[in-house]
Design a protein around this motif. Structure first.
Motif, PDB file in Angstrom:
ATOM      1  N   THR A 157      23.621  29.614  37.764  1.00  0.00           N
ATOM      2  CA  THR A 157      24.773  30.380  37.483  1.00  0.00           C
ATOM      3  C   THR A 157      25.354  31.620  38.023  1.00  0.00           C
ATOM      4  O   THR A 157      26.523  32.009  38.047  1.00  0.00           O
ATOM      5  N   ARG A 158      24.360  32.373  38.566  1.00  0.00           N
ATOM      6  CA  ARG A 158      24.753  33.421  39.401  1.00  0.00           C
ATOM      7  C   ARG A 158      25.523  32.888  40.727  1.00  0.00           C
ATOM      8  O   ARG A 158      26.422  33.678  41.285  1.00  0.00           O
ATOM      9  N   GLY A 159      25.050  31.943  41.258  1.00  0.00           N
ATOM     10  CA  GLY A 159      25.518  31.366  42.363  1.00  0.00           C
ATOM     11  C   GLY A 159      27.110  30.854  42.379  1.00  0.00           C
ATOM     12  O   GLY A 159      27.748  31.042  42.956  1.00  0.00           O
ATOM     13  N   LEU A 160      27.228  30.223  40.986  1.00  0.00           N
ATOM     14  CA  LEU A 160      28.675  29.918  40.532  1.00  0.00           C
ATOM     15  C   LEU A 160      29.463  31.053  40.745  1.00  0.00           C
ATOM     16  O   LEU A 160      30.785  30.670  40.940  1.00  0.00           O
ATOM     17  N   SER A 161      28.888  32.080  40.134  1.00  0.00           N
ATOM     18  CA  SER A 161      29.838  33.211  39.807  1.00  0.00           C
ATOM     19  C   SER A 161      30.430  33.793  41.039  1.00  0.00           C
ATOM     20  O   SER A 161      31.371  34.424  41.154  1.00  0.00           O
ATOM     21  N   PHE A 162      29.702  33.561  42.380  1.00  0.00           N
ATOM     22  CA  PHE A 162      30.356  33.895  43.591  1.00  0.00           C
ATOM     23  C   PHE A 162      31.615  33.134  43.879  1.00  0.00           C
ATOM     24  O   PHE A 162      32.548  33.743  44.809  1.00  0.00           O
TER      25      PHE A 162
ATOM     26  N   GLU B 292      37.134  32.514  40.324  1.00  0.00           N
ATOM     27  CA  GLU B 292      38.164  33.474  40.826  1.00  0.00           C
ATOM     28  C   GLU B 292      38.265  34.888  39.955  1.00  0.00           C
ATOM     29  O   GLU B 292      38.010  34.847  38.773  1.00  0.00           O
ATOM     30  N   GLY B 293      38.475  35.890  40.603  1.00  0.00           N
ATOM     31  CA  GLY B 293      38.603  37.150  40.150  1.00  0.00           C
ATOM     32  C   GLY B 293      36.891  37.885  40.012  1.00  0.00           C
ATOM     33  O   GLY B 293      36.866  38.825  39.486  1.00  0.00           O
ATOM     34  N   GLY B 294      36.186  37.006  40.588  1.00  0.00           N
ATOM     35  CA  GLY B 294      34.512  37.437  40.774  1.00  0.00           C
ATOM     36  C   GLY B 294      33.817  37.021  39.647  1.00  0.00           C
ATOM     37  O   GLY B 294      34.329  36.444  38.569  1.00  0.00           O
ATOM     38  N   PRO B 295      32.661  37.595  39.365  1.00  0.00           N
ATOM     39  CA  PRO B 295      31.733  37.188  38.367  1.00  0.00           C
ATOM     40  C   PRO B 295      32.365  37.752  36.925  1.00  0.00           C
ATOM     41  O   PRO B 295      33.001  38.677  36.663  1.00  0.00           O
ATOM     42  N   GLN B 296      32.141  36.577  35.812  1.00  0.00           N
ATOM     43  CA  GLN B 296      32.539  37.106  34.656  1.00  0.00           C
ATOM     44  C   GLN B 296      31.516  37.523  33.656  1.00  0.00           C
ATOM     45  O   GLN B 296      30.395  36.923  34.110  1.00  0.00           O
TER      46      GLN B 296
END
Length: 92
Positions: A60-65, A68-72
């Motif tokens: 999940t953390r890797g997906l946030s990279f 668009e717009g950065g981690p939600q």
């Protein structure tokens, strides 16, 4: 934007094995522990499940990279929740 054209129509068998296999191992270990009273199988299932939860937190953390717009905030909350539940399972 239309559907992706580079994804197969059906899920390949190796992907099914690698996707469902780890969860199946938890079920098999829990069933073995329940039917035989073998505490080691239940302990192994708990540790394996904790490892999967911690891994999914990292995914999940890797997906946030790549979001668009950065981690939600929701992504970060889910990542921390999965990690902390997995960590709690290891500690307990």
């Amino acid at each position: 934007m239309g559907p992706r054209q580079d994804t197969p129509f059906r899920t390949p068998l190796p992907s099914m094995v690698l996707g469902y296999g780890p969860a199946g191992l938890i079920l098999a270990l829990a069933l073995a522990g329940w039917l035989s009273g073998w505490g080691l199988a239940i302990e192994a299932a708990r540790l394996w499940a904790a490892a999967i939860l911690i891994f999914l937190g990292g995914v999940t953390r890797g997906l946030s990279f790549f979001t668009e717009g950065g981690p939600q905030p929701a992504q970060m909350a889910v990542m921390f929740f999965r990690f902390l539940i997995g960590l709690a399972a290891l500690v307990l």
